[in-house]
Design a protein around this motif. Structure first.
Motif, PDB file in Angstrom:
ATOM      1  N   MET A 166     121.385  25.208  22.460  1.00 43.50           N
ATOM      2  CA  MET A 166     122.748  24.702  22.477  1.00 43.50           C
ATOM      3  C   MET A 166     123.485  25.447  23.576  1.00 43.50           C
ATOM      4  SD  MET A 166     125.564  24.734  19.402  1.00 43.50           S
ATOM      5  CE  MET A 166     124.380  24.001  18.279  1.00 43.50           C
ATOM      6  N   CYS A 167     124.184  24.719  24.428  1.00 46.57           N
ATOM      7  CA  CYS A 167     124.813  25.382  25.562  1.00 46.57           C
ATOM      8  C   CYS A 167     126.065  24.637  26.005  1.00 46.57           C
ATOM      9  CB  CYS A 167     123.832  25.511  26.729  1.00 46.57           C
ATOM     10  SG  CYS A 167     123.094  23.934  27.249  1.00 46.57           S
ATOM     11  N   ALA A 168     126.842  25.320  26.833  1.00 52.75           N
ATOM     12  CA  ALA A 168     128.058  24.738  27.410  1.00 52.75           C
ATOM     13  C   ALA A 168     128.395  25.525  28.662  1.00 52.75           C
ATOM     14  CB  ALA A 168     129.215  24.790  26.419  1.00 52.75           C
ATOM     15  N   ARG A 224     123.666  16.549  30.848  1.00 46.60           N
ATOM     16  CA  ARG A 224     123.619  17.881  31.468  1.00 46.60           C
ATOM     17  C   ARG A 224     124.757  18.046  32.474  1.00 46.60           C
ATOM     18  NH1 ARG A 224     121.425  18.633  36.349  1.00 46.60           N
ATOM     19  NH2 ARG A 224     121.157  20.794  37.061  1.00 46.60           N
ATOM     20  N   ILE A 225     124.991  17.021  33.289  1.00 37.87           N
ATOM     21  CA  ILE A 225     126.063  17.084  34.289  1.00 37.87           C
ATOM     22  C   ILE A 225     127.420  17.209  33.610  1.00 37.87           C
ATOM     23  CG2 ILE A 225     127.243  15.766  36.095  1.00 37.87           C
ATOM     24  CD1 ILE A 225     124.484  14.612  36.828  1.00 37.87           C
ATOM     25  N   ILE A 233     129.898  20.787  24.363  1.00 39.29           N
ATOM     26  CA  ILE A 233     128.654  21.455  23.989  1.00 39.29           C
ATOM     27  C   ILE A 233     127.531  20.416  23.917  1.00 39.29           C
ATOM     28  CG2 ILE A 233     127.482  22.686  22.124  1.00 39.29           C
ATOM     29  CD1 ILE A 233     130.179  23.921  21.397  1.00 39.29           C
ATOM     30  N   VAL A 234     126.374  20.774  24.426  1.00 33.94           N
ATOM     31  CA  VAL A 234     125.233  19.876  24.421  1.00 33.94           C
ATOM     32  C   VAL A 234     124.004  20.625  23.924  1.00 33.94           C
ATOM     33  CG1 VAL A 234     124.451  20.393  26.772  1.00 33.94           C
ATOM     34  CG2 VAL A 234     124.015  18.124  25.800  1.00 33.94           C
ATOM     35  N   VAL A 235     123.099  19.901  23.291  1.00 33.51           N
ATOM     36  CA  VAL A 235     121.795  20.443  22.916  1.00 33.51           C
ATOM     37  C   VAL A 235     120.766  19.843  23.869  1.00 33.51           C
ATOM     38  CG1 VAL A 235     120.001  20.547  21.148  1.00 33.51           C
ATOM     39  CG2 VAL A 235     122.401  20.771  20.501  1.00 33.51           C
ATOM     40  N   LYS A 236     120.074  20.713  24.597  1.00 31.92           N
ATOM     41  CA  LYS A 236     119.093  20.264  25.586  1.00 31.92           C
ATOM     42  C   LYS A 236     117.799  21.060  25.421  1.00 31.92           C
ATOM     43  CE  LYS A 236     119.573  18.076  28.961  1.00 31.92           C
ATOM     44  NZ  LYS A 236     119.085  16.700  29.229  1.00 31.92           N
ATOM     45  N   THR A 237     116.700  20.499  25.948  1.00 33.51           N
ATOM     46  CA  THR A 237     115.455  21.249  25.930  1.00 33.51           C
ATOM     47  C   THR A 237     115.540  22.387  26.954  1.00 33.51           C
ATOM     48  OG1 THR A 237     114.472  19.722  27.530  1.00 33.51           O
ATOM     49  CG2 THR A 237     114.072  19.289  25.195  1.00 33.51           C
ATOM     50  N   ALA A 238     114.817  23.455  26.669  1.00 33.65           N
ATOM     51  CA  ALA A 238     114.937  24.673  27.490  1.00 33.65           C
ATOM     52  C   ALA A 238     114.592  24.420  28.941  1.00 33.65           C
ATOM     53  CB  ALA A 238     114.035  25.769  26.912  1.00 33.65           C
ATOM     54  N   TRP A 239     113.551  23.591  29.204  1.00 32.96           N
ATOM     55  CA  TRP A 239     113.170  23.344  30.592  1.00 32.96           C
ATOM     56  C   TRP A 239     114.262  22.587  31.352  1.00 32.96           C
ATOM     57  CZ3 TRP A 239     108.255  22.876  27.738  1.00 32.96           C
ATOM     58  CH2 TRP A 239     107.368  23.915  28.062  1.00 32.96           C
ATOM     59  N   ASP A 240     115.014  21.759  30.633  1.00 28.73           N
ATOM     60  CA  ASP A 240     116.064  20.985  31.295  1.00 28.73           C
ATOM     61  C   ASP A 240     117.179  21.875  31.843  1.00 28.73           C
ATOM     62  OD1 ASP A 240     114.900  18.542  30.963  1.00 28.73           O
ATOM     63  OD2 ASP A 240     115.983  18.033  29.133  1.00 28.73           O
ATOM     64  N   VAL A 241     117.463  22.972  31.137  1.00 27.05           N
ATOM     65  CA  VAL A 241     118.655  23.762  31.493  1.00 27.05           C
ATOM     66  C   VAL A 241     118.328  25.202  31.854  1.00 27.05           C
ATOM     67  CG1 VAL A 241     120.223  22.334  30.135  1.00 27.05           C
ATOM     68  CG2 VAL A 241     119.060  24.257  29.036  1.00 27.05           C
ATOM     69  N   ALA A 242     117.059  25.566  31.953  1.00 26.85           N
ATOM     70  CA  ALA A 242     116.688  26.963  32.232  1.00 26.85           C
ATOM     71  C   ALA A 242     117.307  27.451  33.540  1.00 26.85           C
ATOM     72  CB  ALA A 242     115.171  27.106  32.276  1.00 26.85           C
ATOM     73  N   GLU A 243     117.212  26.633  34.594  1.00 27.52           N
ATOM     74  CA  GLU A 243     117.769  27.046  35.888  1.00 27.52           C
ATOM     75  C   GLU A 243     119.296  27.131  35.827  1.00 27.52           C
ATOM     76  OE1 GLU A 243     116.351  24.420  38.895  1.00 27.52           O
ATOM     77  OE2 GLU A 243     114.253  25.041  38.692  1.00 27.52           O
ATOM     78  N   ASP A 244     119.919  26.226  35.078  1.00 26.70           N
ATOM     79  CA  ASP A 244     121.379  26.251  34.952  1.00 26.70           C
ATOM     80  C   ASP A 244     121.841  27.498  34.219  1.00 26.70           C
ATOM     81  OD1 ASP A 244     121.694  23.699  36.179  1.00 26.70           O
ATOM     82  OD2 ASP A 244     121.113  22.757  34.291  1.00 26.70           O
TER      83      ASP A 244
END
Length: 311
Positions: A166-168, A224-225, A233-244
């Motif tokens: 979960m991230c933002a 993601r954008i 707040i969004v829930v995404k898979t780790a690979w999708d947002v690791a670089e972010d």
């Protein structure tokens, strides 16, 4: 048809050996059986193919023509058989793979580039798509996707587990505050992805308290954008947002909160699973994907699944 092939094969061996007896030994036949096949072929074609005398055999003009063309056809047939048998033991040929756009660009593309370097006899073709893709209709060898779909005649192999976070954006959290508990989520906005993500939020509800759903989309990249732009707040898979997350564009929220992982699976036909290029690629991808995040991989299972590429 079988007799026609046997007659042609016998003639080619006779033409090569210039001897009925030598050809018979190479064919594992009696001299009489070999001579009979030649006579049957000449009778069917209506022309003599070989001139015989007491010392040796020579080809007639028709025999030379038939030998050249039939010999090439037989050689190509033998090459085809060898190529097919080789595909079961040696990784070779074109490997056609399809996956989602984001995963193809971020993870699968670099991995398949490495795989192609390790297997120079394999030509890799990767296609990315936003829509579900049929393996059979598209002519693909493999589809790499998330979430095991419903059952069908295809085989599914679980390659790895992709954890969710979960991230933002820090700008959003600076403005709205950083949640310290699940209950705090009620004060926040949710970016939902319409691919079963409503089930994910069941894991973060506390007495029916959850973020307010303000934006939703079926496009994971757009979600993601939006999150990076500070929309919620969004829930995404780790690979999708690791670089972010590493770059500070996104920040994890409630990292101790357990969220179900998203399995990465490969779909393929049972016949394709018997080829070396597919078997080797599946082993390679499983090793690489499981090692990427040091996540304990679930036991790989092979079972029927669907002819579709999930998001």
């Amino acid at each position: 048809m079988r007799d026609r092939f046997s007659e042609t094969l016998s003639f080619i061996r006779i033409a090569e050996a210039r001897s009925l007896s030598v050809a018979a030994r190479r064919l594992g036949l009696s001299l009489a059986a070999t001579s009979r096949r030649l006579s049957q072929l000449e009778a069917r074609l209506g022309v003599p193919l070989i001139r015989r005398n007491s010392r040796h055999l020579t080809l007639t003009d028709e025999g030379r023509l038939f030998y050249e063309r039939a010999g090439r056809a037989l050689s190509e047939m033998e090459d085809a058989e060898l190529a097919v048998m080789r595909s079961a033991t040696d990784a070779a040929g074109t490997l056609r793979v399809v996956t989602t756009i984001a995963f193809g660009r971020r993870r699968l593309g670099p991995l398949l580039q490495h795989y192609a370097m390790l297997h120079p006899d394999v030509k890799v073709h990767l296609e990315t798509t936003e829509q579900n893709a049929s393996i059979i209709e598209g002519g693909y060898d493999l589809a790499i996707c998330f979430e095991p779909p419903a059952d069908s005649t295809l085989t599914m192999k679980r390659l790895a587990d992709n954890p969710r976070v979960m991230c933002a954006a820090p700008s959003y959290l600076d403005r709205r505050g950083r949640p310290q508990s699940v209950a705090d989520l009620a004060m926040h906005d949710q970016i939902a992805i319409d691919t079963g993500h409503h089930k994910l939020w069941r894991h973060v509800k506390a007495e029916d308290v959850a973020p307010r759903r303000t934006l939703s989309t079926n496009d994971g990249e757009l979600a993601r954008i939006w999150a990076i732009d500070g929309a919620g707040i969004v829930v995404k898979t780790a690979w999708d947002v690791a670089e972010d997350i590493e770059a500070g564009r996104l920040e994890t929220i409630l990292p101790a909160l357990p969220l179900p992982s998203s399995p990465i699976v490969a779909l393929y036909t049972p016949a394709q699973g018997d080829t070396a290029k597919v078997r080797n690629c599946l082993r390679f991808l499983a090793d690489q994907l499981r090692g990427d995040r040091a996540q304990p991989a679930a036991a790989a299972d092979d079972r029927p699944s669907v002819a579709a590429l999930g998001r």
